[in-house]
Design a protein around this motif. Structure first.
Motif, PDB file in Angstrom:
ATOM      1  N   CYS A  16       1.120  -1.060   0.169  1.00  0.00           N
ATOM      2  CA  CYS A  16       0.373  -0.083   0.379  1.00  0.00           C
ATOM      3  C   CYS A  16       0.812   1.221  -0.107  1.00  0.00           C
ATOM      4  O   CYS A  16       0.128   2.198   0.443  1.00  0.00           O
ATOM      5  CB  CYS A  16      -0.609   0.232   1.718  1.00  0.00           C
ATOM      6  N   ALA A  19      -0.170   4.533  -2.265  1.00  0.00           N
ATOM      7  CA  ALA A  19      -1.402   5.539  -2.175  1.00  0.00           C
ATOM      8  C   ALA A  19      -0.532   6.226  -0.463  1.00  0.00           C
ATOM      9  O   ALA A  19      -1.739   7.175  -1.296  1.00  0.00           O
ATOM     10  CB  ALA A  19      -2.775   4.883  -1.630  1.00  0.00           C
ATOM     11  N   ASN A  20       0.364   6.146   0.257  1.00  0.00           N
ATOM     12  CA  ASN A  20       0.489   6.212   0.849  1.00  0.00           C
ATOM     13  C   ASN A  20       2.175   7.145   0.626  1.00  0.00           C
ATOM     14  O   ASN A  20       2.620   7.910   1.441  1.00  0.00           O
ATOM     15  CB  ASN A  20       1.134   5.572   2.505  1.00  0.00           C
ATOM     16  N   GLN A  43      -4.751  10.964  -1.118  1.00  0.00           N
ATOM     17  CA  GLN A  43      -4.186  10.005  -0.500  1.00  0.00           C
ATOM     18  C   GLN A  43      -5.249   8.717  -0.819  1.00  0.00           C
ATOM     19  O   GLN A  43      -5.322   7.593  -1.059  1.00  0.00           O
ATOM     20  CB  GLN A  43      -3.417   9.162   0.292  1.00  0.00           C
ATOM     21  N   THR A  47      -6.302   5.219  -2.989  1.00  0.00           N
ATOM     22  CA  THR A  47      -6.760   3.550  -2.777  1.00  0.00           C
ATOM     23  C   THR A  47      -7.712   3.629  -4.141  1.00  0.00           C
ATOM     24  O   THR A  47      -7.953   2.392  -3.602  1.00  0.00           O
ATOM     25  CB  THR A  47      -7.408   4.194  -0.962  1.00  0.00           C
ATOM     26  N   GLN A  48      -8.738   4.468  -4.554  1.00  0.00           N
ATOM     27  CA  GLN A  48      -9.689   4.003  -5.445  1.00  0.00           C
ATOM     28  C   GLN A  48      -8.828   3.430  -6.629  1.00  0.00           C
ATOM     29  O   GLN A  48      -9.097   2.683  -7.281  1.00  0.00           O
ATOM     30  CB  GLN A  48     -10.374   4.887  -5.440  1.00  0.00           C
ATOM     31  N   GLY A  51      -3.883  -0.822  -6.741  1.00  0.00           N
ATOM     32  CA  GLY A  51      -2.871  -0.886  -5.871  1.00  0.00           C
ATOM     33  C   GLY A  51      -1.720  -2.821  -6.287  1.00  0.00           C
ATOM     34  O   GLY A  51      -2.332  -3.107  -6.911  1.00  0.00           O
ATOM     35  N   GLN A 104      -1.199   4.466  -8.332  1.00  0.00           N
ATOM     36  CA  GLN A 104      -1.418   4.999  -6.755  1.00  0.00           C
ATOM     37  C   GLN A 104      -0.710   6.450  -6.053  1.00  0.00           C
ATOM     38  O   GLN A 104      -1.147   7.163  -5.773  1.00  0.00           O
ATOM     39  CB  GLN A 104      -1.800   4.188  -5.573  1.00  0.00           C
TER      40      GLN A 104
END
Length: 121
Positions: A16, A19-20, A43, A47-48, A51, A104
């Protein structure tokens, strides 16, 4: 199978990260509180986007099929075909993880740029 688990476990732990991501932004004249809020919203949008985990699994499955097919075409035995499938899974999965993270990260970067920030990376 052990090699597969050893390779993918650390990659899924950072799946992940895309996204971060926190891009480097020129903060001159920027309100830090507003930027923090905008970054969190961007961010959340990221997440949509599919990923790393989903992309990694999809590409790993495709790699298994491609590796097994190559092993079969090369006239391999059952164990050689399985080894080719394993290599395909590792290569395909690694590529998918990379692509998912990059997608992302692009969402976060584009979102911040769209809100007027000067993203430097």
């Amino acid at each position: 199978m052990k090699a597969f688990a050893l390779f993918f476990t650390p990659l899924f732990l950072v799946a992940c990260a895309g996204a971060n991501v926190k891009p480097i932004v020129d903060m001159q004249g920027v309100n830090q509180a507003k930027y923090d809020t905008d970054l969190q919203q961007c961010q959340a949008y990221a997440t949509q986007q599919d990923g790393a985990a989903k992309s990694g699994l999809t590409d790993a499955a495709m790699g298994v099929a491609a590796g097994a097919l190559l092993g079969l075409v090369a006239g391999g035995t059952g164990s050689n075909i399985a080894q080719s499938a394993g290599v395909g899974a590792i290569v395909g999965g690694g590529y998918g993880l990379y692509q998912g993270n990059k997608a992302q990260e692009a969402v976060v970067t584009n979102c911040l740029r769209g809100r007027g920030y000067k993203v430097l990376n």
